[in-house]
Design a protein around this motif. Structure first.
Motif, PDB file in Angstrom:
ATOM      1  N   ASN A  97      -6.603  64.901 -18.390  1.00 49.44           N
ATOM      2  CA  ASN A  97      -7.126  66.025 -17.619  1.00 49.44           C
ATOM      3  C   ASN A  97      -7.697  65.521 -16.294  1.00 49.44           C
ATOM      4  N   LEU A  98      -8.074  66.460 -15.437  1.00 52.11           N
ATOM      5  CA  LEU A  98      -8.535  66.085 -14.100  1.00 52.11           C
ATOM      6  C   LEU A  98      -9.781  65.210 -14.139  1.00 52.11           C
ATOM      7  N   GLU A  99     -10.684  65.520 -15.043  1.00 55.64           N
ATOM      8  CA  GLU A  99     -11.899  64.719 -15.146  1.00 55.64           C
ATOM      9  C   GLU A  99     -11.566  63.269 -15.473  1.00 55.64           C
ATOM     10  N   GLN A 100     -10.616  63.067 -16.404  1.00 56.94           N
ATOM     11  CA  GLN A 100     -10.223  61.705 -16.771  1.00 56.94           C
ATOM     12  C   GLN A 100      -9.503  61.012 -15.626  1.00 56.94           C
ATOM     13  N   MET A 101      -8.652  61.765 -14.898  1.00 58.64           N
ATOM     14  CA  MET A 101      -7.969  61.180 -13.746  1.00 58.64           C
ATOM     15  C   MET A 101      -8.966  60.739 -12.685  1.00 58.64           C
ATOM     16  N   ALA A 102      -9.961  61.586 -12.441  1.00 60.12           N
ATOM     17  CA  ALA A 102     -10.975  61.243 -11.439  1.00 60.12           C
ATOM     18  C   ALA A 102     -11.757  59.998 -11.839  1.00 60.12           C
ATOM     19  N   GLU A 103     -12.040  59.878 -13.122  1.00 58.68           N
ATOM     20  CA  GLU A 103     -12.751  58.700 -13.611  1.00 58.68           C
ATOM     21  C   GLU A 103     -11.912  57.445 -13.418  1.00 58.68           C
ATOM     22  N   LEU A 104     -10.617  57.527 -13.700  1.00 57.05           N
ATOM     23  CA  LEU A 104      -9.727  56.376 -13.505  1.00 57.05           C
ATOM     24  C   LEU A 104      -9.643  56.000 -12.025  1.00 57.05           C
ATOM     25  N   ARG A 105      -9.597  56.990 -11.170  1.00 59.68           N
ATOM     26  CA  ARG A 105      -9.435  56.742  -9.739  1.00 59.68           C
ATOM     27  C   ARG A 105     -10.598  55.925  -9.168  1.00 59.68           C
ATOM     28  N   LYS A 106     -11.800  56.082  -9.745  1.00 58.16           N
ATOM     29  CA  LYS A 106     -12.981  55.417  -9.195  1.00 58.16           C
ATOM     30  C   LYS A 106     -12.846  53.906  -9.171  1.00 58.16           C
ATOM     31  N   THR A 107     -12.212  53.337 -10.192  1.00 57.38           N
ATOM     32  CA  THR A 107     -12.130  51.873 -10.269  1.00 57.38           C
ATOM     33  C   THR A 107     -10.686  51.383 -10.345  1.00 57.38           C
ATOM     34  N   SER A 108      -9.748  52.231  -9.969  1.00 58.76           N
ATOM     35  CA  SER A 108      -8.343  51.821 -10.064  1.00 58.76           C
ATOM     36  C   SER A 108      -8.000  50.806  -8.978  1.00 58.76           C
ATOM     37  N   PRO A 109      -7.342  49.703  -9.337  1.00 57.61           N
ATOM     38  CA  PRO A 109      -6.921  48.725  -8.327  1.00 57.61           C
ATOM     39  C   PRO A 109      -5.669  49.165  -7.580  1.00 57.61           C
ATOM     40  N   LEU A 110      -5.039  50.277  -8.029  1.00 59.90           N
ATOM     41  CA  LEU A 110      -3.796  50.750  -7.425  1.00 59.90           C
ATOM     42  C   LEU A 110      -3.907  52.215  -7.045  1.00 59.90           C
ATOM     43  N   PRO A 111      -3.078  52.664  -6.091  1.00 60.66           N
ATOM     44  CA  PRO A 111      -2.968  54.103  -5.851  1.00 60.66           C
ATOM     45  C   PRO A 111      -2.488  54.815  -7.118  1.00 60.66           C
TER      46      PRO A 111
END
Length: 844
Positions: free
Chosen positions: A688-702
Motif C-alpha cells: 500500500n501507499l504507506e508501505q511504499m512511502a516507508e520504503l522510499r525513505k531509505t531506499s538506495p535506488l529509485p
C-alpha cells in the motif's frame, strides 16, 4: 547400467503427527512451517516448543527438517524475523526455504550457518537465475512445476547447486509467486501465505469476435459493453482447477535428470495422506535404487484414494493441454465406487463397481447437489454385512441430501487404508541401526550401542547370581533382538563372565537406557550454540534520498501503435514489450524494435525493452543470440522480470530496471537488487501507499509503482482459450488472434485473457488500476517513477490517459491540482471499471 545416485524424498508436515507420519514412512527430510512467515497460513503448523520437539524426533531418526520462511515480508516484520531465525537455528533446523530476496540476504547475514533453499515461489525457471543465486550463497533451488524433464536435466548439468522438484500433490494454475489473483480479487495474498484458491472457483468463458487480443485495437470504449458471447465449456466450469500431480510411474526419468530432491506437496493434508504418499514413493525409490522399478495397482489405488483431483504427471512430459485441468469439479475425487440405483428419504441404494466396507466414506455427486457421509451400516437385501463387493447393490444410510438414479458415487475415504496408515506412524517403524556390545560381569549388565556416525552410549542394569537358569551369550543375544525401541541391532559382540540369572527385566532396563541416551545424543548433536547478541535492524540503516522534482512517467506498451500513442501523450519513457502479447518469440520482429527505438529517439525519450516475465532456457538462449541485433536496433536498457534476464543485461552492459514480478516488498530486497546491478526497482503492487512511502525513505535506488492499467493476475502454461476452442498454430487456427476472450466469475466480474509469444495465458484484472484522481495521496510517497500499463487500452484511449497523467503531474507540481477534472478524464478513457488496487488497503 549403474544404479541411480541417491535422491532425497521430501515430505510435508502441517502438524507433529504429520511429521511422524512422514519420518516413519521413509522420508529423508520433512518441510514445515512455524507460526509465521510461511505460505500455508491455514495449516496447524509448529510453535517454538513443538518445532523443537519435531526437530529432535526427526534428527534422532536420521531425517532432516527444512523450515518454510517463504512469504514476502514488510520492513517492520524483519524486527520479528531476526529473533525467530536465531531461535530455530539453535534448535538445529537443517535449512530455510525462502522466497523473498531480502529474507535470503538477511538470513545469509545473520544466520550464515543455516543453508538457504530458494522456494518455488521465487519462480527460478532458467539456469542464469540459478547461477546468480548460487553466487549469492543459495544452496538449493526448488524449481517451478512447469519445467519439462529435458530442461531440468540440462539445468542440472549446467549449474553447480542442487535442484529440487515437486513430484506429487496439488498444483498452482499460475507460475508460483507470479499470481496476484487471490490478492487483488479477495485481498488475501498467496505471496503472504493467505491464498484464497481463486483458481478453484467456477468461471464462464466469454468471447468478443470484434476484438483482437493484442490491445483490443478494434474495440473502443468500455470492455464491459462489448458484445460478449458465452463459449460452451461441456467439460465443466472450473476452468483453472489444476489436476493433482502424480509421478510415481515417472520416477526413473525424474531421478535420471540429476535432481537432488523429490518433494511431495501437502502441508494442509491429514497425517494419513502424508503416510500413504510418502510410503509409496519410498517404495518406488528403493526399488529404483535396486534396479527393479515397478508400481503395483494397489499402490496406484492407494494414491488415488488418499486424495486426488484426477492425476496428471505435471509438465514433466510436456504440456498436458486439456488434461491439465479437471473442469468438472475442483475438489477430491477419491475413487469411483458406483452409481445410485434408487434414493430414499434416509438411505440410498448403490450398485457397486468397487468394494465398500463399513467405516468407508462416500460422496454422492447428486443432480440436486452433492453430499457425503461415513458408512456405518451396509445392507444387502435383509442382511447387514461388513462389506459389499463389485456388482452388488447395497443400501447405506444417508443423513442429508437428495440422491437420484444414475448419480455417481465416490469412495472419499477408505477405512482400512486409513487404519493401515495410522499404524505406520503410531508405532515406531523407523529404527536407528546400531552395533551392540553387551557385557554381563561383576553383577551388572552393561550395553553399549554405537550408531553409524560413531556416537556411542551405554546403559546398565543389576544382575542376580544364577539359580537354575543361567544367562548365556546366546540367551542374551536373543533377548536383545526382541527389544522394541527406537534402535535396532545390526551387529553383536556379547560376552558373559560368571554365572548370572536370566533376567528379561534387566536386559530391557539396560537396553532402554542406552537407546534413550542415543536418541537424545542424535537429536542434540544438531543443536547449535547461541549466536552473540545481534542488532537485526542495522542492515537497513541508510540516509534518506532527496525526492525527485517530478516523478518520471513511464508507459509500458505492447505494440508500435501504443508506443506512438504514449509518446504523443507526453510520456517521459517507454517500456516496449513486443514479446509479451502476440507474435512468436522465434519470429521477433526486429524491424519493430528498431522502429520503436527510432520513435523514442526522435521524441528525445528513452526506450526500455520490457522483457517477458517468463524466459525459460530455450527463450534465454534465443535472446542471447539476438542480443547483438538488439543492440544494433538501439536497445541499451531493459526491464527485467526475472533474475536470468537481469544477469544477461548486466553481462551485456545494458542498464536494467527490476520489474514488479521480482516481488520487491521491503528495503532488504531493494538493496539486494542494487547489489545485483539494478538501477531502479518497481515495487510489488501488493504494497500500500504507506508501505511504499516507508520504503522510499531509505531506499538506495529509485522506486517505481504501477499507478494505471490492468494488472496481471496469473501467468499459466495452460491456455483456457486453446483448451476449449482448439489451437493449431501450424495450421494457423489461433483463436486468441481473432477474438478477445475473458473469464466471468459468479459475481459477474470480467477478467480479460491475453496470450504471449510462447502461448502462455495471462489472466488480467477485472478492474483498471487508476490513481490520477488520488494524486493528493499518491505524491507524498515521493516515488521516483510512475507507470501506466497500456494492455487493453486502444491507441486513442492510451494517448488520452497518458496526456491526462502528464497534465495531472504538472498541475501537482504547480500547486493547481484538483481531482475532479481528472476523474472525468479517466472515466472517458477507461476500458474497465476503475480501482485503486492495494494502494489504500494492502494485502493480508
Amino acid at each position: 547400467m549403474p544404479p541411480p545416485r541417491p535422491v532425497e524424498l521430501l515430505a510435508p508436515a502441517g502438524s507433529f503427527e504429520a511429521l511422524q507420519a512422514a519420518v516413519e514412512n521413509g522420508a529423508d527430510a520433512v518441510y514445515l512451517g512455524g507460526q509465521a512467515f510461511h505460505a500455508r497460513g491455514r495449516a496447524v503448523n509448529f510453535g517454538d516448543e513443538e518445532l523443537g520437539r519435531g526437530l529432535d524426533y526427526a534428527h534422532a531418526k536420521g531425517a532432516k527438517v527444512y523450515l518454510t520462511v517463504n512469504t514476502l515480508l514488510t520492513n517492520r516484520e524483519f524486527e520479528q524475523l531476526g529473533p525467530y531465525l536465531a531461535r530455530v537455528r539453535e534448535q538445529g533446523i537443517d535449512a530455510l526455504i525462502v522466497q523473498d530476496l531480502g529474507v535470503m540476504q538477511f538470513a545469509r547475514t545473520h544466520v550464515p550457518d543455516v543453508p538457504i533453499h530458494m522456494s518455488t515461489q521465487a519462480s527460478i525457471h532458467n539456469a542464469r537465475s540459478v547461477q546468480l543465486l548460487a553466487d549469492w550463497g543459495v544452496e538449493r533451488i526448488i524449481l517451478p512445476r512447469e519445467l519439462e524433464l529435458a530442461e531440468i536435466a540440462q539445468m542440472a548439468k549446467s549449474t553447480r547447486i542442487p535442484l529440487e522438484v515437486f513430484v506429487h500433490g496439488a498444483q498452482c494454475y499460475s507460475y508460483s509467486g507470479q499470481c496476484l489473483a487471490s490478492s487483488l480479487i479477495g485481498s488475501r495474498s498467496g505471496n503472504r501465505g493467505k491464498c484464497a484458491s481463486t483458481c478453484r472457483w467456477p468461471y464462464e468463458l466469454l468471447k468478443s469476435e470484434g476484438a483482437v487480443a493484442q490491445g483490443a485495437e478494434n474495440k473502443p470504449g468500455s470492455m464491459e459493453a462489448w458484445d460478449w458471447q458465452k463459449v460452451p465449456t461441456p467439460e465443466g466450469v472450473y476452468l483453472e482447477s489444476s489436476r493433482d500431480m502424480c509421478t510415481i510411474e515417472n520416477l526413473p526419468g525424474i531421478v535420471g535428470t540429476g535432481v537432488c530432491s523429490l518433494k511431495i506437496e501437502g502441508r494442509m493434508r491429514r497425517p494419513e495422506y502424508v503416510a500413504i504418499v510418502t510410503n509409496i514413493y519410498r517404495r518406488g525409490l528403493d526399488r529404483l535404487a535396486k534396479g527393479n522399478f515397478f508400481v503395483t495397482p494397489e499402490e496406484q489405488h492407494l494414491l488415488m484414494q488418499a486424495f486426488n483431483r484426477e492425476f496428471v504427471p505435471g509438465y514433466f512430459l510436456g504440456n498436458a493441454g486439456n488434461a491439465f485441468v479437471s473442469a468438472e469439479r475442483p475438489d477430491n475425487r477419491g475413487v469411483l465406487l458406483g452409481e445410485v440405483v434408487l434414493g430414499h428419504k434416509e438411505s440410498v441404494d448403490i450398485k457397486l463397481r468397487a468394494p465398500l466396507r463399513v467405516g468407508d466414506g462416500i460422496e454422492v455427486w447428486g443432480q440436486r447437489g452433492d453430499f457425503g457421509d461415513r458408512v456405518d451400516r451396509i445392507r444387502i437385501g435383509e442382511r447387514f454385512v461388513e462389506q459389499g463387493r463389485p456388482g452388488e447393490v447395497v443400501r447405506v444410510p444417508k443423513r442429508s441430501g437428495f440422491a437420484s438414479p444414475g448419480d455417481k458415487v465416490y469412495k472419499s475415504s477408505d477405512g482400512q487404508a486409513l487404519q493401515w496408515a495410522q499404524r505406520t506412524f503410531q508405532a515406531e517403524q523407523r529404527k536407528v541401526p546400531v552395533a551392540v556390545d553387551a557385557l554381563a560381569a561383576d553383577g551388572a549388565l552393561t550395553i553399549a550401542i554405537t550408531d553409524d556416525e560413531g556416537r556411542r552410549v551405554t546403559g546398565a542394569a543389576h544382575l542376580e547370581t544364577a539359580g537354575k537358569a543361567v544367562l548365556t551369550p546366546e540367551l542374551l543375544k536373543r533377548a536383545l533382538k526382541e527389544q522394541g525401541t527406537a534402535c535396532k541391532p545390526r551387529s553383536f559382540q556379547v560376552e558373559v563372565t560368571g554365572l548370572w540369572a536370566v533376567d528379561p527385566h534387566a536386559v530391557q532396563q539396560a537396553w532402554q537406557a542406552a537407546s534413550e541416551a542415543l536418541v537424545q545424543a542424535r537429536a542434540q548433536a544438531l543443536h547449535r550454540a547461541p549466536l552473540p547478541a545481534a542488532t537485526f535492524d542495522a542492515f537497513l540503516a541508510l540516509p534518506e534520498r532527496p525526492a525527485p522534482a517530478r516523478p518520471e512517467l513511464a508507459v509500458a506498451c505492447p505494440n508500435i501503435q501504443s508506443v506512438r500513442a504514449a509518446l504523443a501523450g507526453g510520456a517521459d519513457s517507454i517500456y516496449y514489450a513486443p514479446l509479451d502479447y502476440g507474435g512468436d518469440l522465434e519470429e521477433w520482429n526486429l524491424r519493430k524494435v528498431r522502429e520503436a527505438a527510432e520513435l523514442c529517439e526522435a521524441a528525445g525519450k528513452p526506450l526500455w525493452l520490457h522483457m517477458p516475465y517468463i524466459t525459460r532456457d530455450q527463450d534465454m538462449a534465443y535472446i542471447e543470440r539476438l542480443a547483438p541485433e538488439l543492440e544494433a536496433a538501439g536497445v541499451k536498457r531493459v526491464v527485467a522480470g526475472n533474475l536470468g534476464v537481469l544477469s544477461l543485461a548486466k553481462e551485456r552492459g545494458w542498464d536494467v530496471r527490476a520489474d514488479y514480478y521480482l516481488n520487491a516488498f521491503n528495503g532488504y530486497t531493494v538493496r539486494v537488487l542494487r547489489d545485483m546491478g539494478v538501477g531502479a526497482v518497481a515495487l510489488s503492487p501488493e504494497l500500500n501507499l504507506e508501505q511504499m512511502a516507508e520504503l522510499r525513505k531509505t531506499s538506495p535506488l529509485p522506486l517505481e509503482a504501477v499507478i494505471h492499467g490492468q494488472l496481471h493476475l496469473m501467468i499459466s502454461e495452460h491456455c483456457i482459450i486453446g483448451a476449449v476452442e482448439g489451437c493449431y498454430t501450424q495450421g494457423k487456427h489461433v483463436p486468441c488472434r481473432r477474438a478477445q476472450y475473458a473469464l466471468r466469475d459468479e459475481k459477474g466480474y470480467v477478467f480479460p485473457l491475453v496470450t504471449d509469444g510462447k502461448c502462455r495465458m495471462h489472466m488480467m484484472n477485472s478492474r483498471e488500476l487508476a490513481m490520477l484522481d488520488r494524486l493528493n495521496e499518491l505524491m507524498p510517497a515521493r516515488l521516483d517513477v510512475l507507470r501506466i500499463h497500456a494492455v487493453g487500452l486502444n491507441a486513442a484511449n492510451l494517448e488520452a490517459v497518458t496526456r491526462a497523467h502528464v497534465e495531472g503531474l504538472d498541475a501537482w507540481q504547480q500547486g493547481t491540482y484538483q481531482p475532479g477534472p481528472f476523474n472525468a478524464k479517466l472515466n472517458d478513457a477507461r476500458t474497465l471499471k476503475l480501482t485503486t488496487g492495494h494502494m489504500f488497503r494492502g494485502a493480508l
